[in-house]
Design an enzyme around this catalytic site. Structure first.
Site, mmCIF file in Angstrom:
data_model
loop_
_atom_site.group_PDB
_atom_site.id
_atom_site.type_symbol
_atom_site.label_atom_id
_atom_site.label_comp_id
_atom_site.label_asym_id
_atom_site.label_seq_id
_atom_site.Cartn_x
_atom_site.Cartn_y
_atom_site.Cartn_z
ATOM 1 N N GLY A 54 0.797 -1.207 0.000
ATOM 2 C CA GLY A 54 0.000 0.000 0.000
ATOM 3 C C GLY A 54 0.832 1.260 0.000
ATOM 4 N N SER A 55 0.258 2.327 -0.531
ATOM 5 C CA SER A 55 0.891 3.644 -0.445
ATOM 6 C C SER A 55 0.745 4.188 0.975
ATOM 7 C CB SER A 55 0.240 4.595 -1.443
ATOM 8 O OG SER A 55 0.440 4.156 -2.762
ATOM 9 N N GLY A 56 1.394 5.316 1.216
ATOM 10 C CA GLY A 56 1.337 5.925 2.536
ATOM 11 C C GLY A 56 2.543 5.659 3.398
ATOM 12 N N HIS A 57 3.544 4.939 2.826
ATOM 13 C CA HIS A 57 4.705 4.534 3.619
ATOM 14 C C HIS A 57 6.027 5.017 3.037
ATOM 15 C CE1 HIS A 57 2.009 1.927 5.799
ATOM 16 N NE2 HIS A 57 1.739 1.199 4.729
ATOM 17 N N ASP A 110 -1.366 -8.810 0.932
ATOM 18 C CA ASP A 110 -0.177 -8.903 0.087
ATOM 19 C C ASP A 110 0.194 -10.364 -0.168
ATOM 20 O OD1 ASP A 110 0.026 -6.130 -0.021
ATOM 21 O OD2 ASP A 110 1.354 -6.026 1.705
ATOM 22 N N HIS A 219 0.262 0.644 10.159
ATOM 23 C CA HIS A 219 -1.102 0.948 9.717
ATOM 24 C C HIS A 219 -1.993 1.325 10.893
ATOM 25 C CE1 HIS A 219 0.545 -2.057 6.819
ATOM 26 N NE2 HIS A 219 0.125 -1.149 5.954
#
Length: 334
Positions: A54-57, A110, A219
């Site tokens: 996921g994005s955001g990292h 994932d 998360h």
């Protein structure tokens, strides 16, 4: 929510458009899908390395695509897994005839999607192996280590595997070294604040003022204890102890240290953290080979940090020393 964005639903794709515009010589995308990011650097006969998540990292995951590290990354929405089809498209693009190794974190979505991508790649006659990183000590006890989350320590798996692939090692060897790295790295994290997902526009959990959570995931997964905020030295003492005990790391060992900010923690504070880490390791007779301080696996605008240790031997040091070059960071030969 005061953020630099246009429409929240365009957050990831506009970020990628900016990245491609800023680094046209280093990265591009395939299959007309901006979320299928690949390196422009090619080396025939080299093992291909792919990741995704996921994005955001940032810089996790896509920030590690470049010479000496990874060859491709499948980019999901914020905190969302990319699709198996995207993973297959990246796999086909980065295959240079020596097989492909997937390296990704221990998260259910994932795992499921990479498993499906591997099956599809098999039908394309591309040999794919998988290494799942999970080094978050406080996310599961040692006897259930297969349940541990993958967090900032995955950087070391990318680093060692990427250097081995660049040295033209076989798929068997690159996989072995990636697994060896997983076996020798441990991480503990903590949070001082929640983070805000753009499409939701509000904090994804609550953390009262004056409190901190030890063991929280990237998360917002629950940690092991919510307690009053303490001094930096006391926080490091609390975090480093379970790391040292878990492997264990002991007198005479040599390590690499990663102090990682979660997105909203000033680097000055990360150096205050490393100051205490170095004192403790010196007192315990553990030698520090090299240090990484900065943002390596973030959680949007979460305040907090994590500490990772990689236990080294001469083999791992050889690959840790090797250079890399990505749009996000560069390392010269150590």
């Amino acid at each position: 929510m005061q953020r630099l964005l246009n429409k929240p639903e365009n957050y990831v794709d506009e970020m990628l458009e900016g990245l491609y515009a800023a680094s046209p010589d280093k990265v591009t995308f395939v299959n007309d899908d901006k979320r299928c990011l690949v390196s422009k650097y090619k080396k025939k006969g080299k093992v291909g390395l792919a990741t995704g998540g996921g994005s955001g990292h940032l810089p996790l995951f896509l920030g590690y695509v470049g010479k000496g590290l990874l060859d491709g990354c499948c980019v999901g929405g914020v905190f969302q897994s990319p699709s198996p089809e995207q993973m297959l498209n990246v796999t086909k693009e980065i295959d240079q005839g020596a097989g492909v190794l997937y390296i990704y974190g221990n998260y259910g979505g994932d795992i499921m999607n990479f498993d499906m991508a591997k099956d599809m790649a098999d039908m394309e006659d591309i040999e794919v192996r998988q290494v799942v990183a999970g080094e978050d000590v406080l996310s599961a006890p040692k006897d259930k280590a297969d349940k541990r989350r993958g967090v900032a320590g995955i950087f070391y798996v990318y680093k060692i595997a990427g250097a081995a692939a660049e040295a033209m090692k076989s798929l068997d060897e690159v996989e072995r070294l990636a697994r060896k790295t997983c076996e020798n790295v441990r991480t503990v994290g903590m949070a001082l604040s929640p983070c805000i997902i753009p499409e939701k526009g509000k904090a994804n959990f609550e953390l009262p003022d004056g409190k901190m959570e030890i063991g929280m995931g990237i998360h917002g997964e629950p940690g092991i204890k919510l307690e009053d905020l303490k001094s930096a030295d006391e926080i490091v003492d609390t975090m480093l102890d379970p790391i040292l005990q878990d492997l264990p790391y002991k007198n005479g060992d040599e390590v690499s240290v990663l102090v990682n900010g979660l997105g909203a923690t000033p680097r000055e504070e990360l150096y205050i953290v490393y100051r205490r880490v170095s004192q403790i390791l010196k007192d315990k007779g553990i030698k520090v080979f090299n240090v990484y301080v900065g943002e390596y696996a973030t959680s949007m605008d979460m305040a907090g940090m994590s500490i990772s240790l990689l236990k080294l031997d001469e083999e791992l040091k050889t690959y840790l020393k090797m250079p890399f070059d990505t749009p996000f960071m560069t390392q010269n030969q150590l």
